[in-house]
Design an enzyme around this catalytic site. Structure first.
Site, PDB file in Angstrom:
ATOM      1  N   GLY A 217      51.614  54.551  57.859  1.00 36.15           N
ATOM      2  CA  GLY A 217      52.211  53.844  56.802  1.00 36.15           C
ATOM      3  C   GLY A 217      53.433  54.225  55.841  1.00 36.15           C
TER       4      GLY A 217
ATOM      5  N   GLY B 131      46.732  52.882  53.847  1.00 32.81           N
ATOM      6  CA  GLY B 131      46.428  52.415  55.207  1.00 32.81           C
ATOM      7  C   GLY B 131      44.987  51.572  55.000  1.00 32.81           C
ATOM      8  CB  SER B 132      43.419  49.733  57.558  1.00 33.55           C
ATOM      9  OG  SER B 132      43.072  50.453  58.531  1.00 33.55           O
TER      10      SER B 132
ATOM     11  CD  GLU C 176      49.106  58.950  53.354  1.00 32.68           C
ATOM     12  OE1 GLU C 176      48.944  57.602  53.691  1.00 32.68           O
ATOM     13  OE2 GLU C 176      49.380  59.714  54.304  1.00 32.68           O
TER      14      GLU C 176
ATOM     15  CE  LYS D 216      42.893  54.569  63.829  1.00 39.02           C
ATOM     16  NZ  LYS D 216      42.938  54.454  62.364  1.00 39.02           N
TER      17      LYS D 216
END
Length: 233
Positions: A103, A32-33, A109, A127
């Site tokens: 994602g 992810g970002s 993960e 978030k």
């Protein structure tokens, strides 16, 4: 592409987390970002300080980025424990329960989080939510019996859609599975109960709830970082 209004927050979080890395560590790299910014920050420290580190990546994207920046990666079938796993989240509630997997890498993960001595989640203030669910809940399912699995999910009241890729075909995870994005229900006040119910359905590989002993660093646009811990490891 729309500019990320929290990009600088993510970079600040990433730099602070990268400061935890020392020579000899085996790192677990999330997806992810925010994880991308952490990988970049770690690579910069490695370059500047000649750190002796290795890593395991949770997705092909994270693997490619880390490799391109000079971070050595080990066989992802052979690791037992990592020293530090760093990842992001899609939603975090006040009890630090979260939804991840936007994602499509939730299965890997969660293995990295489980295997790590220190588990750190980095997230920007957007978030933080009162109740999980608005983002949607990704569930990784087996291609075998796909329609039957989805019918069982619907019978339990979990309605959604199979995720598509940009070309219009089904999104395929790094493990060769599908992602079923649940949009109903859209609130989960007791995610532990939903997680247990979902994982009892044969054919569900993993669900996007993360209920672990973790540290959470929440970054704000004013530069502050709120640090919380659920306890445990």
């Amino acid at each position: 592409m729309k500019e990320d209004p929290y990009l600088e927050v993510k970079r600040h979080l990433a730099r602070e987390a990268a400061a935890l890395v020392t020579s000899g560590m085996l790192l677990g790299l999330g997806s992810g970002s925010t994880s991308r910014e952490f990988i970049k920050a770690v690579a910069e420290r490695k370059k500047q300080e000649n750190l002796d580190i290795r890593a395991v990546a949770s997705s092909k994207e994270s693997y490619s980025l880390a490799s391109s920046l000079g971070i050595p990666l080990i066989d992802d079938e052979e690791f037992i424990n990592t020293d530090l796993a760093v990842d992001g989240a899609d939603e975090i509630d006040p009890q630090l329960r979260m939804i991840k997997g936007g994602g499509g890498a939730i299965f890997r993960e969660k293995i990295l989080l489980q295997s790590s001595q220190r588990r750190l989640i980095l997230a920007d203030e957007s978030k933080s939510v009162k109740v999980l669910g608005k983002f949607g809940l990704p569930v990784e399912i087996s291609p075998f019996g796909r329609s039957s699995i989805i019918a069982t999910l619907e019978n339990f009241g979990y309605l959604g859609n199979l995720r598509k890729n940009p070309r219009g075909g089904f999104f395929i995870t790094n493990n060769g599975n599908y992602i079923y994005d649940i949009h109903t229900p859209n609130v989960y006040p007791h995610p532990e109960e939903d997680l247990l119910k979902l994982l009892q359905i044969h054919g569900i590989i993993e669900a996007g709830f993360v209920i672990e002993n973790v540290e959470v660093w929440l970054g704000y646009t004013n530069g502050q970082i709120g640090k919380k811990n659920t306890g445990g490891l």
